[in-house]
Scaffold this motif. Structure first.
Motif, short mmCIF file in Angstrom:
data_model
loop_
_atom_site.label_atom_id
_atom_site.label_comp_id
_atom_site.label_asym_id
_atom_site.label_seq_id
_atom_site.Cartn_x
_atom_site.Cartn_y
_atom_site.Cartn_z
N ARG A 29 0.86 -1.19 0.00
CA ARG A 29 0.00 0.00 0.00
C ARG A 29 0.89 1.24 0.00
NH1 ARG A 29 -5.85 -0.48 -0.05
NH2 ARG A 29 -6.37 -2.44 0.99
N GLU A 30 0.56 2.23 -0.82
CA GLU A 30 1.36 3.44 -0.85
C GLU A 30 0.50 4.67 -1.15
OE1 GLU A 30 4.41 2.98 -3.77
OE2 GLU A 30 3.05 3.21 -5.46
N ARG A 31 1.06 5.82 -0.84
CA ARG A 31 0.42 7.09 -1.17
C ARG A 31 1.43 8.20 -1.03
NH1 ARG A 31 -3.30 9.25 3.92
NH2 ARG A 31 -1.54 9.61 5.31
N SER A 32 1.05 9.39 -1.50
CA SER A 32 1.84 10.60 -1.31
C SER A 32 1.18 11.42 -0.22
CB SER A 32 1.92 11.41 -2.61
OG SER A 32 2.63 10.68 -3.60
N ALA A 33 1.99 12.13 0.55
CA ALA A 33 1.47 12.89 1.68
C ALA A 33 2.22 14.21 1.83
CB ALA A 33 1.59 12.08 2.97
N ALA A 34 1.59 15.13 2.55
CA ALA A 34 2.19 16.42 2.85
C ALA A 34 2.16 16.62 4.35
CB ALA A 34 1.41 17.55 2.16
N ARG A 35 3.27 17.15 4.90
CA ARG A 35 3.38 17.33 6.34
C ARG A 35 3.82 18.75 6.64
NH1 ARG A 35 2.25 12.66 7.62
NH2 ARG A 35 2.27 13.14 9.83
N VAL A 36 3.53 19.22 7.85
CA VAL A 36 3.88 20.58 8.25
C VAL A 36 4.64 20.56 9.57
CG1 VAL A 36 3.04 22.91 8.73
CG2 VAL A 36 1.75 21.43 7.16
N LEU A 37 5.80 21.19 9.57
CA LEU A 37 6.56 21.41 10.79
C LEU A 37 6.21 22.82 11.26
CD1 LEU A 37 9.99 19.98 9.62
CD2 LEU A 37 8.30 18.84 11.07
N ARG A 102 10.84 12.85 1.80
CA ARG A 102 11.18 11.60 2.49
C ARG A 102 10.26 10.48 2.04
NH1 ARG A 102 8.54 9.78 7.58
NH2 ARG A 102 9.90 8.33 8.69
N SER A 103 10.80 9.29 1.88
CA SER A 103 10.00 8.10 1.65
C SER A 103 10.19 7.19 2.85
CB SER A 103 10.42 7.39 0.37
OG SER A 103 10.09 8.17 -0.77
N ALA A 104 9.10 6.60 3.32
CA ALA A 104 9.17 5.75 4.51
C ALA A 104 8.34 4.49 4.31
CB ALA A 104 8.68 6.50 5.74
N ILE A 105 8.80 3.42 4.86
CA ILE A 105 8.06 2.16 4.86
C ILE A 105 7.77 1.81 6.32
CG2 ILE A 105 8.17 -0.31 4.35
CD1 ILE A 105 9.98 0.36 2.00
N CYS A 113 3.00 -0.40 4.64
CA CYS A 113 2.73 0.86 3.96
C CYS A 113 4.00 1.53 3.46
CB CYS A 113 2.03 1.84 4.90
SG CYS A 113 0.57 1.20 5.73
N ARG A 114 3.88 2.22 2.32
CA ARG A 114 4.97 3.04 1.82
C ARG A 114 4.41 4.43 1.57
NH1 ARG A 114 5.62 0.75 -2.82
NH2 ARG A 114 7.18 -0.78 -2.18
N GLN A 115 5.06 5.44 2.13
CA GLN A 115 4.56 6.81 1.97
C GLN A 115 5.66 7.74 1.48
OE1 GLN A 115 1.22 8.74 4.14
NE2 GLN A 115 2.88 9.47 5.42
N HIS A 116 5.32 8.56 0.51
CA HIS A 116 6.23 9.56 -0.04
C HIS A 116 5.76 10.93 0.46
CE1 HIS A 116 7.63 6.30 -2.54
NE2 HIS A 116 6.39 6.11 -2.96
N GLU A 117 6.62 11.61 1.23
CA GLU A 117 6.20 12.81 1.94
C GLU A 117 6.97 14.05 1.52
OE1 GLU A 117 5.36 10.51 6.18
OE2 GLU A 117 7.30 11.45 5.83
N GLU A 118 6.27 15.17 1.52
CA GLU A 118 6.90 16.48 1.38
C GLU A 118 6.59 17.27 2.64
OE1 GLU A 118 7.51 17.64 -3.25
OE2 GLU A 118 5.69 18.39 -2.29
#
Length: 199
Positions: A29-37, A102-105, A113-118
Motif C-alpha cells: 500500500r502506498e500514497r503521497s502525503a504532505a506534512r507541516v513542521l 522523504r519516503s518511509a516504509i 505501507c509506503r509513503q512519499h512525503e513532502e
C-alpha cells in the motif's frame, strides 16, 4: 495540548486504511502525503503522539499532515491537513518549502505501507489555540496527544520519533531555511504510520 477523544471506538475494532492508499506494483500500500513542521518563536515544533492498536504500548511522535487528495497540490494538502488536525487556518502560500522530501516504509493497521512525503514549515510567533474538531475516526483512535516539543525534549523522549533526524532538522530550520530541499531516501519506520493513514 489536544488530548485524543476517549472511548470514540471499540478498543478491539480493527483499523482500516482509507481509499487514498493504493497498491503499488509490488503489492505494498502506498500514497503521497504532505506534512507541516509548525515552529514557534522559541524553536519548538508541534508534534502528534500516536500508537498502533496492534501495539498499544508503543508510542511515537510525528508531524502534522496526511494524504494528498486527487488533483490537490502538496502545498494545498499541507494547509488542509493543518486545518483539519489542529484548527489552524493558513494561506498555503504562507508555508515555506517544501524543505524536506522523504519516503518511509512502515506497518500500520495490519498493513505494510509506503509513503512519499513532502514537508513544509509554518512559523508562528505565538502558540495558537488548537482544536481536534476536524479529526477523523481513525485519528481519534490512535492519536494520544498534540504537544509542542523542543529538539532537546524530543531527544529526551523514550518514544520513537519520525523521522529519526527530526531534532537536527528542527534545529536547522529554527535558525532559518537555506532554500535547499533535504532528501531522505527510503526510511524503514517499523510501525510508525505516524505518517498518517487518513487524508
Amino acid at each position: 495540548m489536544v488530548p485524543a477523544s476517549a472511548g470514540s471506538r471499540e478498543a478491539d475494532a480493527p483499523l482500516h486504511l482509507d481509499e487514498g492508499w493504493v497498491r503499488g506494483p509490488d503489492g505494498v500500500r502506498e500514497r503521497s502525503a504532505a506534512r507541516v513542521l509548525v515552529l514557534d518563536g522559541a524553536g519548538a515544533v508541534l508534534l502528534v503522539r500516536g500508537h498502533d492498536a496492534d501495539e498499544p504500548d508503543r508510542h511515537w511522535w510525528f508531524s502534522v499532515g496526511g494524504g494528498i487528495d486527487p488533483g490537490e497540490s502538496s502545498r494545498d494538502a499541507a494547509a488542509r491537513e493543518l486545518r483539519e488536525e489542529t484548527g489552524m487556518v493558513v494561506d498555503p502560500v504562507a508555508l515555506e518549502g517544501p524543505v524536506l522530501r522523504r519516503s518511509a516504509i512502515f506497518d500500520f493497521a495490519r498493513e505494510h505501507c509506503r509513503q512519499h512525503e513532502e514537508f513544509f514549515v509554518l512559523r508562528v510567533a505565538d502558540r495558537p489555540t488548537l482544536s481536534s474538531e476536524g479529526w477523523t475516526e481513525l485519528e481519534e483512535s490512535f492519536v494520544d496527544e498534540v504537544r509542542w516539543l523542543t529538539p532537546d525534549e524530543i531527544e529526551a523522549s523514550t518514544d520513537e520519533v519520525f523521522p529519526a533526524a527530526l531534532p537536527r532538522i528542527v534545529r536547522a530550520l529554527a535558525a532559518g531555511w537555506d532554500g535547499v530541499v533535504e532528501e531522505i531516501g527510503i526510511d524503514t519506520d517499523g510501525g510508525a504510520c505516524a505518517a498518517h493513514s487518513e487524508s
